[in-house]
Design a protein around this motif. Structure first.
Motif, short mmCIF file in Angstrom:
data_model
loop_
_atom_site.label_atom_id
_atom_site.label_comp_id
_atom_site.label_asym_id
_atom_site.label_seq_id
_atom_site.Cartn_x
_atom_site.Cartn_y
_atom_site.Cartn_z
N ILE A 34 0.90 -1.15 0.15
CA ILE A 34 -0.01 -0.18 -0.10
C ILE A 34 0.89 1.28 -0.04
O ILE A 34 1.85 1.46 1.05
CB ILE A 34 -0.97 -0.13 1.24
CG1 ILE A 34 -1.80 -1.22 1.23
CG2 ILE A 34 -1.61 1.31 1.38
CD1 ILE A 34 -2.65 -1.19 2.67
N LYS A 35 0.82 2.14 -1.09
CA LYS A 35 1.61 3.30 -1.07
C LYS A 35 1.12 4.31 -0.27
O LYS A 35 0.07 4.85 -0.41
CB LYS A 35 1.71 3.75 -2.69
CG LYS A 35 2.39 2.83 -3.62
CD LYS A 35 2.55 3.43 -4.92
CE LYS A 35 3.37 2.20 -5.55
NZ LYS A 35 3.19 3.24 -7.33
N ILE A 36 1.93 5.15 0.65
CA ILE A 36 1.85 5.97 1.51
C ILE A 36 2.53 7.28 0.95
O ILE A 36 4.05 6.89 0.84
CB ILE A 36 1.97 5.75 3.03
CG1 ILE A 36 1.02 4.55 3.34
CG2 ILE A 36 1.77 7.06 3.90
CD1 ILE A 36 -0.55 5.05 3.38
N GLY A 72 -3.07 -6.60 5.59
CA GLY A 72 -2.40 -7.91 4.96
C GLY A 72 -1.30 -7.49 3.83
O GLY A 72 -0.81 -8.49 3.02
N LYS A 73 -0.88 -6.13 3.87
CA LYS A 73 0.10 -5.84 2.90
C LYS A 73 1.41 -4.95 3.67
O LYS A 73 0.87 -4.26 4.71
CB LYS A 73 -0.58 -4.93 1.66
CG LYS A 73 -1.79 -5.78 0.94
CD LYS A 73 -2.05 -4.79 -0.25
CE LYS A 73 -3.09 -5.45 -1.26
NZ LYS A 73 -3.52 -4.89 -2.39
N LYS A 74 1.96 -4.80 3.06
CA LYS A 74 3.43 -4.09 3.74
C LYS A 74 3.02 -2.45 3.16
O LYS A 74 2.58 -2.47 1.97
CB LYS A 74 4.82 -4.47 3.19
CG LYS A 74 5.12 -5.84 3.80
CD LYS A 74 5.28 -5.53 5.29
CE LYS A 74 5.68 -7.03 6.25
NZ LYS A 74 6.77 -7.39 5.78
N LEU A 75 3.48 -1.72 3.84
CA LEU A 75 3.54 -0.14 3.38
C LEU A 75 4.62 -0.02 2.63
O LEU A 75 5.77 -0.25 2.87
CB LEU A 75 3.52 0.63 4.37
CG LEU A 75 2.27 0.63 5.75
CD1 LEU A 75 2.53 1.41 6.78
CD2 LEU A 75 0.74 1.00 4.86
N GLU A 76 4.39 1.00 1.36
CA GLU A 76 5.36 1.18 0.61
C GLU A 76 5.54 2.95 0.76
O GLU A 76 4.45 3.39 0.23
CB GLU A 76 5.26 1.08 -0.91
CG GLU A 76 6.24 1.41 -1.83
CD GLU A 76 6.19 1.13 -3.37
OE1 GLU A 76 6.85 1.60 -4.18
OE2 GLU A 76 5.26 0.18 -3.57
N ILE A 77 6.68 3.49 1.15
CA ILE A 77 6.47 4.73 1.51
C ILE A 77 7.24 5.58 0.26
O ILE A 77 8.44 5.26 -0.04
CB ILE A 77 7.31 5.18 2.81
CG1 ILE A 77 6.83 4.23 3.92
CG2 ILE A 77 7.22 6.88 3.06
CD1 ILE A 77 5.37 4.36 4.06
#
Length: 390
Positions: A34-36, A72-77
């Motif tokens: 998930i893009k933040i 259920g997903k990693k964060l993509e910064i």
């Protein structure tokens, strides 16, 4: 001919789909992340703030990913530098939203930059959590008076901080006459000065001098001489550390020994470098956080931050940490990356465990949390007290 017509219609259809994708306010959630977006002042005059806040935010995101991420997903910064400039802030926000396709954004420690960033967030209907921008115009549209739909903040606003500063000057420092020095190029400075003046005079205090300067000014002695002639008992300077350090140093050189008071923008390790440890004695400022204000969340944060960066966190690091966690907490409670659902979850935030204690978001999307009073002693910050917001 028919083939060319179909090809033209197909191309038009694809272009329409692409345009809808850009303006629909939905980020890219495909794949395993998930893009933040994270937009901070990483260069420029306020880089000390932005770098600390970005460090705090990155620590929060690292901890969240280490605990399994979110939904259920990693964060993509996706990180962008606003350079401490409003125009660059709008550019950076536009990039992370329309090109990088983030689902939400956090960042900003400078009010004028946060105001510019919020315009882009609102236009694109993307949730935005500001870390340390205290001017009311960040979350409330100045022209209409309407609370912005997608903009929130993890910090208190000028009206509370300025009130606490005025009360501290009047009640604790017993100052009956005050001078004000305001940075005329800063929405932050002008906003705090306005609140301080209003509350201080309501208490019975007298403003004997009001003087202005501009960021990047170097020589303040003429202004300080004018102030000294009015015999104030305190000087209120709601400015940024780059200017405040020089102003305090020059004030002491002119023999001005009275207390000097300011706001959270004083908080930087560079303040003592610029002003000098001895010159900063008998100065105070209101702030978001102190490592000496103990609670379980703060203790854990301080330990983790020291392990990650090898130094004690300042208030901007704490605010970056809180803003990142607040945003992810809303995504979890929304159980979705849909912008409207995240927005609704943010608006409903209650009892959030911030580093300075329990925090709520009010109807204006502003944090209800305590203000810390810091005293400078021999170049070090000393915690005095925390004033709770009702």
């Amino acid at each position: 001919m028919l083939k060319r017509l179909l090809t033209g219609k197909t191309l038009l259809f694809l272009l329409l789909l692409a345009a809808m994708g850009i303006t629909a306010g939905c980020g890219d959630t495909a794949g395993d992340s998930i893009k933040i977006g994270m937009v901070y002042e990483l260069t420029g005059n306020t880089a000390s703030y932005g770098t600390s806040a970005a460090n705090g935010a990155n620590l929060a995101f690292k901890e969240i990913n280490a605990n399994g991420g979110v939904l259920g997903k990693k964060l993509e910064i996706i990180t962008a530098d606003n350079k401490g400039e409003p125009s660059e802030s709008a550019n950076a926000m536009t990039k992370v939203i329309t090109q990088d396709r983030v689902v939400a954004v956090t960042g900003f420690t400078v009010s004028s930059c946060g105001i510019a960033g919020s315009v882009v967030a609102e236009d694109n209907k993307i949730p935005f959590v500001a870390a340390a921008t205290v001017n009311p115009k960040v979350t409330v549209d100045e022209a209409t008076g309407k609370v912005k739909d997608y903009t929130f903040r993890a910090c208190f606003i000028d009206s509370f901080q300025g009130t606490v500063g005025a009360n501290f000057a009047w009640n604790s420092l017993k100052a009956k006459k005050a001078a004000i020095m305001v940075d005329n190029s800063s929405d932050y400075s002008k906003g705090l000065a306005k609140v301080f003046k209003s509350v201080y005079t309501e208490r019975g205090g007298q403003i004997v001098s009001e003087e202005a300067y501009l960021q990047k000014d170097q020589d303040f002695k003429a202004t300080l001489t004018t102030i000294k002639a009015q015999n104030p008992e305190i000087i209120y300077i709601p400015g940024y550390y780059e200017d405040v350090g020089k102003i305090v140093k020059q004030a002491r050189e002119l023999g001005i020994t009275i207390p000097i008071l300011g706001g959270d923008a004083w908080d930087s390790p560079r303040l003592a470098e610029l002003g000098g440890a001895q010159a900063l004695n008998n100065t105070y400022f209101t702030n978001f956080y102190s490592v000496e204000d103990k609670n379980p969340v703060s203790n854990s944060f301080v330990e983790a931050y020291q392990k990650e960066y090898g130094q004690v966190p300042d208030s901007m690091a704490a605010m970056g940490y809180d803003a990142a966690r607040l945003l992810v907490d809303a995504i979890k409670r929304a159980n979705s990356t849909d912008a409207n659902k995240i927005r609704e979850a943010l608006a409903a935030t209650k009892n959030f465990p911030s580093v300075s204690g329990e925090m709520n978001l009010n109807e204006s999307h502003d944090a209800v949390r305590g203000v810390v009073i810091i005293e400078m002693k021999d170049g070090k910050q000393v915690y005095k007290e925390t004033i709770k917001q009702s």
